[in-house]
Enzyme design. Structure first.
Site, PDB file in Angstrom:
ATOM      1  N   TYR A  62     113.817   8.191 -18.123  1.00  0.00           N
ATOM      2  CA  TYR A  62     113.809   6.904 -18.854  1.00  0.00           C
ATOM      3  C   TYR A  62     112.413   6.259 -18.857  1.00  0.00           C
ATOM      4  O   TYR A  62     111.800   6.080 -19.915  1.00  0.00           O
ATOM      5  CB  TYR A  62     114.848   5.991 -18.194  1.00  0.00           C
ATOM      6  CG  TYR A  62     114.861   4.563 -18.688  1.00  0.00           C
ATOM      7  CD1 TYR A  62     114.793   4.260 -20.046  1.00  0.00           C
ATOM      8  CD2 TYR A  62     114.974   3.503 -17.772  1.00  0.00           C
ATOM      9  CE1 TYR A  62     114.822   2.937 -20.485  1.00  0.00           C
ATOM     10  CE2 TYR A  62     115.013   2.193 -18.199  1.00  0.00           C
ATOM     11  CZ  TYR A  62     114.933   1.911 -19.553  1.00  0.00           C
ATOM     12  OH  TYR A  62     114.963   0.612 -19.986  1.00  0.00           O
ATOM     13  N   ASP A  90     109.198  18.261 -15.019  1.00  0.00           N
ATOM     14  CA  ASP A  90     110.541  17.706 -14.789  1.00  0.00           C
ATOM     15  C   ASP A  90     111.503  18.863 -14.531  1.00  0.00           C
ATOM     16  O   ASP A  90     111.361  19.929 -15.140  1.00  0.00           O
ATOM     17  CB  ASP A  90     110.979  16.902 -16.031  1.00  0.00           C
ATOM     18  CG  ASP A  90     112.030  15.857 -15.713  1.00  0.00           C
ATOM     19  OD1 ASP A  90     113.114  16.244 -15.255  1.00  0.00           O
ATOM     20  OD2 ASP A  90     111.758  14.657 -15.921  1.00  0.00           O
ATOM     21  N   ASN A  91     112.468  18.649 -13.658  1.00  0.00           N
ATOM     22  CA  ASN A  91     113.478  19.705 -13.464  1.00  0.00           C
ATOM     23  C   ASN A  91     114.733  19.441 -14.296  1.00  0.00           C
ATOM     24  O   ASN A  91     115.710  20.160 -14.193  1.00  0.00           O
ATOM     25  CB  ASN A  91     113.841  19.862 -11.977  1.00  0.00           C
ATOM     26  CG  ASN A  91     114.575  18.659 -11.417  1.00  0.00           C
ATOM     27  OD1 ASN A  91     114.776  17.651 -12.098  1.00  0.00           O
ATOM     28  ND2 ASN A  91     114.987  18.750 -10.154  1.00  0.00           N
ATOM     29  N   ASN A 113     118.103  14.945 -14.314  1.00  0.00           N
ATOM     30  CA  ASN A 113     118.678  13.705 -14.853  1.00  0.00           C
ATOM     31  C   ASN A 113     118.020  13.364 -16.189  1.00  0.00           C
ATOM     32  O   ASN A 113     117.730  12.199 -16.458  1.00  0.00           O
ATOM     33  CB  ASN A 113     118.500  12.554 -13.851  1.00  0.00           C
ATOM     34  CG  ASN A 113     119.393  11.371 -14.198  1.00  0.00           C
ATOM     35  OD1 ASN A 113     120.533  11.557 -14.642  1.00  0.00           O
ATOM     36  ND2 ASN A 113     118.884  10.161 -14.036  1.00  0.00           N
ATOM     37  N   SER A 166     109.968   0.379  -5.747  1.00  0.00           N
ATOM     38  CA  SER A 166     111.027  -0.479  -6.284  1.00  0.00           C
ATOM     39  C   SER A 166     111.094  -1.793  -5.523  1.00  0.00           C
ATOM     40  O   SER A 166     110.782  -1.846  -4.322  1.00  0.00           O
ATOM     41  CB  SER A 166     112.355   0.262  -6.123  1.00  0.00           C
ATOM     42  OG  SER A 166     113.433  -0.624  -6.273  1.00  0.00           O
ATOM     43  N   TYR A 199     118.410   5.360  -0.617  1.00  0.00           N
ATOM     44  CA  TYR A 199     117.486   5.325  -1.764  1.00  0.00           C
ATOM     45  C   TYR A 199     116.303   4.409  -1.448  1.00  0.00           C
ATOM     46  O   TYR A 199     115.142   4.798  -1.585  1.00  0.00           O
ATOM     47  CB  TYR A 199     118.209   4.843  -3.031  1.00  0.00           C
ATOM     48  CG  TYR A 199     117.247   4.507  -4.157  1.00  0.00           C
ATOM     49  CD1 TYR A 199     116.534   5.505  -4.808  1.00  0.00           C
ATOM     50  CD2 TYR A 199     117.029   3.175  -4.551  1.00  0.00           C
ATOM     51  CE1 TYR A 199     115.624   5.200  -5.825  1.00  0.00           C
ATOM     52  CE2 TYR A 199     116.126   2.862  -5.560  1.00  0.00           C
ATOM     53  CZ  TYR A 199     115.427   3.880  -6.190  1.00  0.00           C
ATOM     54  OH  TYR A 199     114.523   3.566  -7.181  1.00  0.00           O
ATOM     55  N   LYS A 255     112.123   5.180  -0.733  1.00  0.00           N
ATOM     56  CA  LYS A 255     110.955   4.544  -1.372  1.00  0.00           C
ATOM     57  C   LYS A 255     109.997   3.989  -0.314  1.00  0.00           C
ATOM     58  O   LYS A 255     108.789   4.159  -0.410  1.00  0.00           O
ATOM     59  CB  LYS A 255     111.410   3.418  -2.318  1.00  0.00           C
ATOM     60  CG  LYS A 255     112.156   3.908  -3.547  1.00  0.00           C
ATOM     61  CD  LYS A 255     111.242   4.690  -4.471  1.00  0.00           C
ATOM     62  CE  LYS A 255     111.976   5.304  -5.638  1.00  0.00           C
ATOM     63  NZ  LYS A 255     111.178   6.292  -6.374  1.00  0.00           N
ATOM     64  N   PHE A 306     110.669  -4.150 -10.818  1.00  0.00           N
ATOM     65  CA  PHE A 306     111.866  -4.971 -10.752  1.00  0.00           C
ATOM     66  C   PHE A 306     112.940  -4.288 -11.620  1.00  0.00           C
ATOM     67  O   PHE A 306     113.199  -3.114 -11.380  1.00  0.00           O
ATOM     68  CB  PHE A 306     111.514  -6.444 -11.037  1.00  0.00           C
ATOM     69  CG  PHE A 306     110.900  -7.037  -9.776  1.00  0.00           C
ATOM     70  CD1 PHE A 306     109.632  -6.617  -9.336  1.00  0.00           C
ATOM     71  CD2 PHE A 306     111.607  -7.901  -8.962  1.00  0.00           C
ATOM     72  CE1 PHE A 306     109.096  -7.062  -8.120  1.00  0.00           C
ATOM     73  CE2 PHE A 306     111.082  -8.359  -7.756  1.00  0.00           C
ATOM     74  CZ  PHE A 306     109.827  -7.939  -7.336  1.00  0.00           C
TER      75      PHE A 306
HETATM   76  P1  NAD Z   1     115.238   8.895 -14.442  1.00  0.00           P
HETATM   77  O1  NAD Z   1     116.312   9.532 -13.625  1.00  0.00           O
HETATM   78  O2  NAD Z   1     115.508   8.626 -15.879  1.00  0.00           O
HETATM   79  O3  NAD Z   1     113.893   9.753 -14.340  1.00  0.00           O
HETATM   80  C1  NAD Z   1     113.573  10.523 -13.221  1.00  0.00           C
HETATM   81  C2  NAD Z   1     113.195  11.897 -13.729  1.00  0.00           C
HETATM   82  O4  NAD Z   1     112.835  12.725 -12.611  1.00  0.00           O
HETATM   83  C3  NAD Z   1     114.350  12.630 -14.442  1.00  0.00           C
HETATM   84  O5  NAD Z   1     113.861  13.113 -15.680  1.00  0.00           O
HETATM   85  C4  NAD Z   1     114.733  13.771 -13.501  1.00  0.00           C
HETATM   86  O6  NAD Z   1     115.190  14.902 -14.204  1.00  0.00           O
HETATM   87  C5  NAD Z   1     113.415  14.005 -12.787  1.00  0.00           C
HETATM   88  N1  NAD Z   1     113.535  14.570 -11.430  1.00  0.00           N
HETATM   89  C6  NAD Z   1     114.350  14.146 -10.429  1.00  0.00           C
HETATM   90  N2  NAD Z   1     114.173  14.912  -9.328  1.00  0.00           N
HETATM   91  C7  NAD Z   1     113.208  15.823  -9.643  1.00  0.00           C
HETATM   92  C8  NAD Z   1     112.599  16.896  -8.932  1.00  0.00           C
HETATM   93  N3  NAD Z   1     112.956  17.183  -7.685  1.00  0.00           N
HETATM   94  N4  NAD Z   1     111.651  17.633  -9.545  1.00  0.00           N
HETATM   95  C9  NAD Z   1     111.290  17.358 -10.831  1.00  0.00           C
HETATM   96  N5  NAD Z   1     111.850  16.368 -11.556  1.00  0.00           N
HETATM   97  C10 NAD Z   1     112.802  15.619 -10.970  1.00  0.00           C
HETATM   98  O7  NAD Z   1     114.807   7.564 -13.684  1.00  0.00           O
HETATM   99  P2  NAD Z   1     113.862   6.367 -14.163  1.00  0.00           P
HETATM  100  O8  NAD Z   1     114.711   5.184 -14.333  1.00  0.00           O
HETATM  101  O9  NAD Z   1     112.987   6.819 -15.248  1.00  0.00           O
HETATM  102  O10 NAD Z   1     113.035   6.161 -12.820  1.00  0.00           O
HETATM  103  C11 NAD Z   1     111.764   6.746 -12.612  1.00  0.00           C
HETATM  104  C12 NAD Z   1     111.300   6.396 -11.207  1.00  0.00           C
HETATM  105  O11 NAD Z   1     111.252   4.991 -11.059  1.00  0.00           O
HETATM  106  C13 NAD Z   1     112.223   6.916 -10.108  1.00  0.00           C
HETATM  107  O12 NAD Z   1     111.432   7.353  -9.028  1.00  0.00           O
HETATM  108  C14 NAD Z   1     113.010   5.688  -9.714  1.00  0.00           C
HETATM  109  O13 NAD Z   1     113.463   5.739  -8.391  1.00  0.00           O
HETATM  110  C15 NAD Z   1     111.981   4.588  -9.922  1.00  0.00           C
HETATM  111  N6  NAD Z   1     112.591   3.282 -10.172  1.00  0.00           N
HETATM  112  C16 NAD Z   1     113.512   3.148 -11.175  1.00  0.00           C
HETATM  113  C17 NAD Z   1     114.116   1.905 -11.389  1.00  0.00           C
HETATM  114  C18 NAD Z   1     115.175   1.744 -12.457  1.00  0.00           C
HETATM  115  O14 NAD Z   1     115.955   0.808 -12.364  1.00  0.00           O
HETATM  116  N7  NAD Z   1     115.238   2.591 -13.477  1.00  0.00           N
HETATM  117  C19 NAD Z   1     113.760   0.810 -10.589  1.00  0.00           C
HETATM  118  C20 NAD Z   1     112.799   0.978  -9.595  1.00  0.00           C
HETATM  119  C21 NAD Z   1     112.223   2.225  -9.397  1.00  0.00           C
END
Ligand code: NAD
Ligand code: UDP
Length: 337
Positions: free
Chosen positions: A11, A31-32, A35, A124, A148, A152, A177
């Site tokens: 995302y 990316d793997n 998700n 986060s 989780y 972080k 946020f």
């Molecule tokens: P998301 O799940 O859409 O994106 C994460 C991506 O990482 C996915 O495409 C997934 O396939 C990939 N991935 C996961 N494990 C992997 C691995 N071992 N090797 C390679 N690729 C891997 O999540 P997002 O919302 O885009 O979040 C991105 C980052 O921001 C994350 O680290 C998340 O913890 C952090 N974050 C997100 C939010 C939120 O609310 N969306 C808030 C704070 C922090």
């Protein structure tokens, strides 16, 4: 400048890749797809009008990463890859520590091996636990209430230790946020697996008719209307924060920890109302029990980001809801086509 974007199909990653390419960076997405959908990459390609270099691999795999670093001269890494579902992390803590913590350790080891020492990490606001007051400043006490959040916090600490051991490292820890919204085209956005954990996708799926009603988790908090208050930030503003950080990373002489939020808090019911206005749809809701682990209020003091990144959020709550609705209504089933 060549940037490796781990989790670049996800995302926040996909929105950041659009801005990076538009700004002239060379990008390698890693990316793997645990998700994410490959369709998100095709959509990003359509937006930017270019083919994107994508390497399918896992950050826990030294071999997968070494292939990337030996094939491309990577200057900096934006590290989004990780698992992010709080409830799931309580049920599967080892999977979360392996993926988020071990994965980050392996990534840093391989980076170091290839003399790439600039990293921007997705942290986060959850690392502030239940803050004693708001708005939240970067120097507030840290705590975590679930695996989780702890993952972080651990990666933040690990990266600070890495810097102490070798101060050639350039490290930016961005504490997000609540990211919401989508690209203006409506062709990329948040596509949660199954039942959404987060408020905005749940509201959007209710408005589009995929869910019958929203459960509002508690209406007896000490807030404007009793429902939880959060700092929702447009994902494109958030993505822009990474570009500003990347632009300045060379000048930072110590690890930088920076909130990315708007500084405004909205309640659940205020979000429902704004979404109804943006979508011209009804969002039926019912009041439910508080969700375990939830806090009443959380919003950022974003002044440090303004000071050191010259960054501030520019998109308000109406635009967040309009853009989410465009994505949701054009793609009621997400990337499944
Ligand atoms: P998301 O799940 O859409 O994106 C994460 C991506 O990482 C996915 O495409 C997934 O396939 C990939 N991935 C996961 N494990 C992997 C691995 N071992 N090797 C390679 N690729 C891997 O999540 P997002 O919302 O885009 O979040 C991105 C980052 O921001 C994350 O680290 C998340 O913890 C952090 N974050 C997100 C939010 C939120 O609310 N969306 C808030 C704070 C922090
Ligand atoms: N929330 C809710 N119903 C839902 C999902 C979330 O009432 O189905 C509330 C939640 O209690 C919190 C706010 O919406 O007050 C934001 O929740 P989210 O999970 O999106 O973010 P977080 O709590 O992790 O900041």
């Amino acid at each position: 400048m060549k940037v490796l974007v781990t989790g670049g199909a996800g995302y926040i990653g996909s929105h950041t890749v659009v801005l990076l390419i538009d700004a002239g960076y060379e990008v390698v997405v890693f990316d793997n797809f645990s998700n994410a959908s490959k369709e998100s990459i095709r959509r990003v390609e359509a937006i930017v009008g270019k083919e994107i270099v994508v390497v399918e691999g896992d950050i826990r795999s030294r071999e997968d990463l070494a292939k990337v670093f030996s094939s491309y001269k990577i200057d900096a890494v934006i590290h989004f890859a990780g698992l992010k579902a709080v409830g799931e992390s309580v049920e599967q803590p080892l999977r979360y520590y392996d993926n988020n913590v071990n994965g980050s350790v392996v990534l840093c080891e391989v980076m170091s091996e290839y003399n790439c020492k600039s990293i921007i990490f997705s942290s986060s606001a959850t690392v502030y636990g239940d803050p004693h007051t708001t708005p939240i400043l970067e120097n507030f006490p840290l705590s975590a209430t679930n695996p989780y959040g702890r993952s972080k916090l651990m990666v933040e600490e690990i990266l600070r230790d890495v810097y102490v051991s070798d101060n050639e490292w350039k490290i930016v820890l961005l504490r997000y946020f609540n990211p919401v919204g989508a690209h203006k085209s409506g062709s990329i956005g948040e596509d949660p697996n199954g039942l959404p954990n987060n408020l905005m996708p749940f509201i959007a799926q209710t408005a589009v008719g995929k869910r019958e009603y929203l459960s509002v988790f508690g209406n007896n908090y000490d807030t404007v209307d009793g429902t939880g208050v959060r700092d929702y930030i447009h994902v494109v503003d958030l993505a822009q924060g990474h570009l500003n950080a990347l632009d300045r990373i060379r000048n930072f002489n110590e690890p930088m920890t920076i909130n990315l939020g708007t500084g405004n808090g909205y309640s659940v019911l205020e979000m429902v109302e704004a979404f109804e206005k943006a979508s011209a749809k009804k969002v039926p809701y019912t009041i439910a029990e508080r969700r375990v682990g939830d806090i009443a209020t959380c919003f950022a003091d974003p002044s440090y980001a303004k000071e050191v990144l010259d960054w501030e959020a520019t998109r308000g709550i109406d635009e967040m809801c309009e853009d989410t609705w465009r994505w949701q209504s054009q793609n009621p089933n997400g990337y499944i086509i």
